[in-house]
Design an enzyme around this catalytic site. Structure first.
Site, mmCIF file in Angstrom:
data_model
loop_
_atom_site.group_PDB
_atom_site.id
_atom_site.type_symbol
_atom_site.label_atom_id
_atom_site.label_comp_id
_atom_site.label_asym_id
_atom_site.label_seq_id
_atom_site.Cartn_x
_atom_site.Cartn_y
_atom_site.Cartn_z
ATOM 1 N N ASP A 10 -0.356 6.202 -7.528
ATOM 2 C CA ASP A 10 -0.671 4.970 -6.800
ATOM 3 C C ASP A 10 -0.679 3.805 -7.488
ATOM 4 O O ASP A 10 -1.732 3.354 -7.771
ATOM 5 C CB ASP A 10 -2.115 5.311 -5.976
ATOM 6 C CG ASP A 10 -2.430 4.271 -5.102
ATOM 7 O OD1 ASP A 10 -1.611 3.759 -4.571
ATOM 8 O OD2 ASP A 10 -3.653 4.138 -5.014
ATOM 9 N N ASP A 16 0.626 -1.371 -0.073
ATOM 10 C CA ASP A 16 0.109 0.220 -0.007
ATOM 11 C C ASP A 16 0.987 1.344 0.085
ATOM 12 O O ASP A 16 1.502 1.479 1.145
ATOM 13 C CB ASP A 16 -0.909 0.163 1.257
ATOM 14 C CG ASP A 16 -1.833 1.061 1.380
ATOM 15 O OD1 ASP A 16 -2.037 1.963 0.395
ATOM 16 O OD2 ASP A 16 -2.411 1.392 2.085
#
Length: 499
Positions: free
Chosen positions: A318, A101
């Protein structure tokens, strides 16, 4: 002699696994990233968007060697997968599956006293619980510890009035959350420095989750925790670099073809074509200053303020997002420009509100090149496959749709795997910049490392990817098993010959 005959295969078996072990020890071991779902599972675009909404909700609301993490899994947005890896924590080391993450900072895993933590996973992986009392090197982190103080500064930690414990509570935008306390223990891994490799460990602070709520409690996609790759002081990257174990930079190259795979390293991939753009300072995520978008070399008429960074808007890189998203003010001009460029060659159509095109030939010869132009003069050139998704087919024609989505009422632009694939990406936290270059990620890459003499050398990460820490541990266990078998056979042989 029967006993001697039984001994021969045992020796051969040991030799076979020792040979495999030699290969494994020749390179630094790797933690394998895996897809959470089988490649055969296909889903609708709406499900992908829903999955990304959950992902975006998880953006929190509020100098030594190279460590290699070879990537497994294939990029295909219709075969949805959460990237996760395996880490070894404690003494003796225990294995945990954790989601990768880049939108958060802290590594945390479920602990033995956890309330609401899943007991099983639909991913067909074993779930483990960390027990500080079972590790000889674990210790609780107190409020007065410097690591806790650093965590408090970045809102990653707090102090409990009971027991003087350093604690955390993370609330995610999707309604899920976790809370627990921090422990310090060993993270086990392999590093490469110059031409040598070593089996290493380092003491790091990580979260011990004792409570989980919302989607984190569901077993369908459950893992043991989350591995935050953010840039704050509590991230593993920052902790390892502060100890001089790794540089404060990590890189990835994700393969976009059906074979999948790629490279993820704590180190700097080097390539002549890499261009860099500075990170927007004082941001919790990896924000870049996107200044304009061009289609076939023509800059679109979009107000630059649409891309300005604030608490509610900006451009985020991301790798945990499957698709890509454009700020609302940029989306319509972008789609209109693509449609205008191909209107004479394809049949435009709408599918569930998304602009699509009916095509009877390859998209490469029809659709334009898109340029994302960032501060510092760095442009990211996108091929049609970097902004289009093939949905289905109608007769002999294929339906391709705009892969960029619009987040209604928001000015956030998110560059997910749709854009990031088939490119080298370097997250230079020390230099506060991100670099990229188009690249065939099935090829090996060179990673910069620094020797004890200060000389820069290069490690071939294509070779690194052939090994893995988990694989090494697996071989170790097999070798131990074979040695035990050998000893048993030797005992039988001794008994038959001399008793």
């Amino acid at each position: 002699m029967p006993a001697l005959a039984a001994l021969i295969p045992a020796v051969a078996l040991v030799a076979i696994f020792l040979a495999h072990s030699g290969l494994a020890y020749g390179f630094p071991a790797a933690l394998t990233l895996e897809r959470a779902f089988p490649l055969s599972q296909r889903v609708e675009l709406d499900e992908l968007k829903a999955r990304d909404r959950v992902r975006h909700g998880r953006f929190l609301q509020s100098l030594g060697g190279v460590v290699d993490f070879p990537v497994e899994g294939t990029y295909d947005p219709f075969r949805v997968g959460l990237y996760f890896t395996r880490v070894l924590l404690g003494s003796p080391p225990k294995e945990f599956y954790v989601q990768i993450d880049t939108g958060s900072d802290v590594l945390w895993v479920s602990c033995s006293s956890c309330n609401g933590c899943p007991q099983s996973s639909g991913l067909r992986i074993p779930l483990n619980f960390f027990d500080p009392g079972s590790s000889t090197t674990a210790r609780l982190i107190s409020c007065s510890d410097q690591k806790c103080s650093l965590g408090v500064q970045s809102s990653d930690a707090g102090c409990s009035s009971q027991g003087n414990q350093c604690i955390y509570t993370f609330q995610y935008g999707d309604g899920s959350g976790t809370s627990g306390y921090y422990v310090s223990d060993l993270l086990n891994f392999y590093t490469v420095t110059g031409s040598s490799t070593s089996n290493s460990s380092a003491s790091i602070a990580f979260g011990c989750s004792i409570s989980q709520t919302g989607d984190l409690t569901k077993s369908d996609r459950a893992v043991d925790g989350i591995f935050g790759f953010g840039q704050q002081d509590m991230s593993v990257i920052s902790q390892l670099s502060s100890q001089g174990i790794t540089p404060k930079v990590f890189s990835h190259c994700l393969k976009g073809d059906g074979g999948g795979g790629g490279v993820l390293v704590l180190g700097e991939i080097v390539h002549d074509d890499i261009v860099y753009s500075p990170l927007v300072p004082s941001q919790p995520h990896y924000n870049l200053n996107l200044q304009s978008i061009s289609v076939n070399g023509k800059v679109l008429s979009i107000d630059p303020e649409v891309f300005a960074t604030s608490t509610s808007q900006g451009t985020i890189v991301d790798s945990g997002t499957t698709l890509a998203y454009l700020a609302e003010g940029a989306y319509d001009p972008f789609v209109s420009a693509i449609t205008e460029a191909v209107s004479q060659s394809v049949h435009p159509m709408l599918s569930k509100g998304t602009q699509c095109y009916l095509i009877t030939s390859s998209v490469d010869g029809i659709f334009p090149t898109v340029g994302l132009n960032f501060a510092g003069g760095a442009s990211m050139n996108l091929k049609p496959e970097d902004y289009l998704l093939q949905q289905n087919s109608i007769g002999d024609a294929a339906v391709w749709c705009i892969g960029f989505q619009k987040i209604q009422g928001q000015g956030i632009t998110i560059l997910g795997d749709l854009v990031l694939k088939d490119k080298i990406f370097v997250y230079d936290l020390a230099g506060q910049r991100i670099g990229w270059a188009n690249y065939d990620c099935s090829l090996s890459v060179n990673v910069s490392t620094t020797t004890s003499t200060g000389k820069s050398e290069f490690v071939n990460a294509g070779q690194l990817s052939e090994s893995g820490s988990i694989r090494t541990v697996f071989y170790d266990k097999l070798i131990l098993s074979c040695i035990v078998t050998l000893l048993i056979h030797l005992s039988v042989l001794y008994t038959s010959l001399f008793l």
